[in-house]
Design a protein around this motif. Structure first.
Motif, short mmCIF file in Angstrom:
data_model
loop_
_atom_site.label_atom_id
_atom_site.label_comp_id
_atom_site.label_asym_id
_atom_site.label_seq_id
_atom_site.Cartn_x
_atom_site.Cartn_y
_atom_site.Cartn_z
N LEU A 118 -2.99 -53.19 25.67
CA LEU A 118 -4.37 -54.09 25.68
C LEU A 118 -4.46 -54.74 24.32
O LEU A 118 -4.10 -54.08 23.31
N PRO A 119 -4.99 -55.86 24.30
CA PRO A 119 -5.18 -56.73 22.98
C PRO A 119 -6.56 -56.18 22.34
O PRO A 119 -7.33 -56.82 21.98
N ILE A 120 -6.33 -54.85 22.06
CA ILE A 120 -7.28 -54.22 21.27
C ILE A 120 -7.57 -54.67 19.73
O ILE A 120 -6.50 -55.18 19.37
N ARG A 121 -8.56 -54.57 19.18
CA ARG A 121 -8.93 -54.98 17.67
C ARG A 121 -7.89 -53.95 16.78
O ARG A 121 -7.60 -53.05 17.19
N ASP A 122 -7.01 -54.59 16.03
CA ASP A 122 -6.10 -54.17 15.08
C ASP A 122 -6.75 -52.95 14.35
O ASP A 122 -6.13 -51.88 14.21
N ASP A 123 -7.99 -53.11 13.94
CA ASP A 123 -8.32 -51.90 13.22
C ASP A 123 -8.87 -50.67 14.01
O ASP A 123 -9.39 -49.62 13.57
N LEU A 124 -8.79 -50.79 15.37
CA LEU A 124 -8.96 -49.72 16.32
C LEU A 124 -7.85 -49.02 16.72
O LEU A 124 -7.91 -48.05 17.37
N ARG A 125 -6.64 -49.59 16.50
CA ARG A 125 -5.41 -49.17 16.92
C ARG A 125 -5.03 -47.76 16.29
O ARG A 125 -5.29 -47.71 15.11
N GLY A 126 -4.54 -47.01 17.00
CA GLY A 126 -4.43 -45.60 16.57
C GLY A 126 -5.40 -44.65 16.29
O GLY A 126 -5.33 -43.46 16.13
#
Length: 359
Positions: free
Chosen positions: A7-15
């Motif tokens: 999904l195109p989730i915010r980069d700072d929420l990845r992981g």
């Protein structure tokens, strides 16, 4: 089905992984600092009657300003506070979220002192703010000098303090809060979720509010009021703080049922708080008895005890879980945290810990 990474989730929420203490069906759940004492029957009956009356008007939106609840909260807290200085939300976590939505955000920073309440950095990240971790003094304390030094070094937009601290139970001197306030032109937020368990006569950060328009003190009904399932947190501050939160809160964010239940419970505050003394007694009992089992408990002013000297926290956690007891591994090396419950729960915990330690 897609995975989160698709999904195109915010980069700072990845992981990242979501917050969540283990939820298991056990006989003794002593892991999330709930009040394990039941609500008195007469109080429960009054709350149910209040809910029934509220249901009759549930076709209408609730009071957006939760006026009666704010009046009840002001009366409960005292300290000369007026309803205009109170604000409530669905648990103190939503209080924190609204505060960060109003005063944090991208390009702004929040200073905290780990180990502390794990939701502070999580909610900070959720609004796009930067979490800055400062070091505590020995024994998990924070002196005025330590607080000021961290503020001067990092120049945060918000300073988060926890009094008593979670997960350590450590007290926080009012002098530290006052010094932190003077050292910054930002918001100073004091999380007093466990304030009712502090020693009688010990002053709250509420005493510091007059003349400090950037100081915010939050409380919750989850702990001392045994209302964790209702979700009611609140803060006391200058009325302008509430004005700021009105800009970011969702419309009608507190349901009529939540308001009714909280007002009814507050009208029975003496009965609801009667269990606090017993919880504090069980907490102090664990602090006194854990050394005989080979552990080092930290002094606590909350409704839980952090103890270290645990050779393998996960092994001890699992061994207790096998005995139907759930406590908490908070990520501090060689330490575990246990909620102070009823006398029977404390008996069983101490007996079981002794047993698994001898194995």
């Amino acid at each position: 089905m897609a995975s989160l990474s698709d999904l195109p989730i915010r980069d700072d929420l990845r992981g990242l992984t979501p917050y969540g203490a283990p939820q298991k069906h056990v006989r003794y759940a002593l892991n999330v600092n709930e009040n394990t004492h039941p609500i008195p029957e007469d109080v429960a009956r009054d709350i149910v009657e209040s809910l029934a009356r509220a249901v009759l008007t549930a076709n209408r939106y609730p009071d957006r300003e939760f006026t009666t609840l704010r009046e009840s909260l002001a009366a409960y807290l005292g300290h000369g506070l007026g309803p205009e200085q109170l604000w409530a939300a669905n648990g103190s976590n939503e209080i924190i979220q609204q505060l960060l939505q109003a005063f944090g955000g991208p390009g702004r920073s929040v200073l905290g002192f780990p180990p502390t309440y794990s939701m502070h950095p999580i909610i900070t990240a959720g609004v796009g703010s930067t979490w800055v971790a400062a070091e505590r003094d020995a024994d998990y304390e924070i002196s005025p000098e330590t607080a000021v030094r961290a503020i001067e070094q990092h120049r945060p937009d918000l300073v988060f303090l926890c009094a008593p601290n979670n997960p350590t139970g450590t007290a926080l001197p009012l002098e530290t809060i006052a010094a932190a306030y003077e050292a910054t032109d930002g918001i100073v937020f004091v999380d007093e979720a466990y304030a009712e368990f502090m020693p009688k006569g010990q002053p709250s950060a509420l005493t510091l509010l007059p003349g400090r328009e950037r100081l915010v003190v939050s409380r919750t009904m989850s702990k001392a009021f045994a209302f964790a399932g209702v979700r009611l947190g609140y803060l006391a501050a200058d009325p302008a703080i509430a004005d700021a939160l009105r800009l970011v809160r969702l419309p009608y964010h507190l349901s009529a049922l939540t308001q009714a239940a909280a007002v009814a419970a507050l009208s029975h505050a003496p009965e609801m708080l009667a269990m606090v003394d017993d919880i504090a007694f069980q907490r102090d009992r664990m602090v006194a008895e854990l050394p005989s089992l080979g552990f080092h408990p930290w002094p606590s002013e909350a409704n839980f005890v952090l103890f270290d000297g645990v050779e393998d926290p996960q092994a001890t956690f699992r061994a207790l879980l096998e005995r139907d007891i759930l406590i908490r591994d908070v990520g501090i090396p060689h330490a575990l945290r246990v909620t102070a419950g009823t006398a029977a729960e404390t008996d069983f915990f101490l007996e079981s810990l002794a047993s698994v330690t001898r194995r």
